[in-house]
Structures are given as structure tokens and as C-alpha cells.
Design a protein around this motif. Sequence first.
Motif, PDB file in Angstrom:
ATOM      1  N   PRO A   1       0.831  -1.217   0.000  1.00 25.86           N
ATOM      2  CA  PRO A   1       0.000   0.000   0.000  1.00 25.86           C
ATOM      3  C   PRO A   1       0.855   1.252   0.000  1.00 25.86           C
ATOM      4  O   PRO A   1       1.823   1.359   0.763  1.00 25.86           O
ATOM      5  CB  PRO A   1      -0.799  -0.127   1.300  1.00 25.86           C
ATOM      6  N   GLY A   2       0.541   2.168  -0.888  1.00 30.07           N
ATOM      7  CA  GLY A   2       1.265   3.421  -0.946  1.00 30.07           C
ATOM      8  C   GLY A   2       2.574   3.364  -1.696  1.00 30.07           C
ATOM      9  O   GLY A   2       3.284   4.370  -1.788  1.00 30.07           O
ATOM     10  N   LYS A   3       2.910   2.185  -2.231  1.00 28.64           N
ATOM     11  CA  LYS A   3       4.158   2.031  -2.975  1.00 28.64           C
ATOM     12  C   LYS A   3       3.867   1.539  -4.386  1.00 28.64           C
ATOM     13  O   LYS A   3       2.804   0.986  -4.658  1.00 28.64           O
ATOM     14  CB  LYS A   3       5.089   1.042  -2.263  1.00 28.64           C
ATOM     15  N   GLU A   4       4.835   1.719  -5.260  1.00 33.71           N
ATOM     16  CA  GLU A   4       4.686   1.199  -6.614  1.00 33.71           C
ATOM     17  C   GLU A   4       4.952  -0.302  -6.626  1.00 33.71           C
ATOM     18  O   GLU A   4       5.677  -0.828  -5.784  1.00 33.71           O
ATOM     19  CB  GLU A   4       5.662   1.911  -7.550  1.00 33.71           C
ATOM     20  N   ARG A   5       4.347  -0.975  -7.607  1.00 32.58           N
ATOM     21  CA  ARG A   5       4.608  -2.402  -7.750  1.00 32.58           C
ATOM     22  C   ARG A   5       6.087  -2.623  -8.056  1.00 32.58           C
ATOM     23  O   ARG A   5       6.672  -1.921  -8.890  1.00 32.58           O
ATOM     24  CB  ARG A   5       3.733  -2.963  -8.862  1.00 32.58           C
ATOM     25  N   GLU A   6       6.674  -3.595  -7.422  1.00 29.63           N
ATOM     26  CA  GLU A   6       8.122  -3.854  -7.558  1.00 29.63           C
ATOM     27  C   GLU A   6       8.372  -5.242  -8.126  1.00 29.63           C
ATOM     28  O   GLU A   6       7.778  -6.222  -7.675  1.00 29.63           O
ATOM     29  CB  GLU A   6       8.799  -3.732  -6.183  1.00 29.63           C
ATOM     30  N   GLY A   7       9.249  -5.304  -9.085  1.00 26.03           N
ATOM     31  CA  GLY A   7       9.670  -6.593  -9.615  1.00 26.03           C
ATOM     32  C   GLY A   7      10.685  -7.218  -8.679  1.00 26.03           C
ATOM     33  O   GLY A   7      11.781  -6.693  -8.539  1.00 26.03           O
TER      34      GLY A   7
END
Length: 130
Positions: free
Chosen positions: A45-51
Motif C-alpha cells: 500500500p502506498g508504494k509502486e509495484r516492484e519486480g
Amino acid sequence: QVQLMESGGVSVQSGGSLILSCAASCAASGYTCRSYSMAWFRHAPGKEREGVATIDSSGRTSYADSVKGRFTISRDNAKITLYLQMNTLKPEDTAMYYCAADSRSGWWLQRRRAADFGYWGQGTQVTVSS
């Protein structure tokens, strides 16, 4: 058509370990699906999706700096299953973890970009408490 089903997400204490699994079922032949590139992504939540990590059909891997040395991606091509071994978990690892797959392979896997993957699972929640 590929369907992906993640499992293994639970709540754990900081410093603990966890293994996520992703079972793939393929409308095409299982042999074709075994050649797919696969990956783990996470979204907090509140963060960008990360690979988090990627792996091609030959077993070549790439990792985000945030998990390098702590997480290990692997695959069982006979079972068409993807795994993510997560060690030394930290509260900042808390996120929904998604399995992704794509029929292509190549240098682009090193970028760990969500837009490069055509098939996605529903996700499994990992919560790490301090």
C-alpha cells in the motif's frame, strides 16, 4: 492461455522465512508452458509495484537489490511451479506478492517490468511484523 495460482502467504515475524509457490496451468501443451519466463512482483500500500525476481526457462535469474541475498527464485519445470524462498524477512517485505508469466524470454527480464508480463495470478499476502 495460462492460469497462475499463488499460495504460501502468511504472517511471520521479522527475521523469519517463508516459501511462496505459484502453480501454472496451461491451456496449451504443458511443454510449451514450461518454456515460459516467470517472475514474482510485490505491491505494498502506498508504494509502486516492484519486480522482485525473474527466471527464464533455463534458470537464469535476476533480483531486485532490495531482496538480493535474502530471496531465491526457482522453478520446477516438471510440475510447472514457481517458488520464492524468502529468508531474513523484514517489515518492509510486507506486500501482496504476485506471480507473473510470459511466453517470451530475453535480456528484458533483467528490467523486471510488470508491463513485460502477459499473465498474472491473483496474489498472496505476506505480512512481516517487527
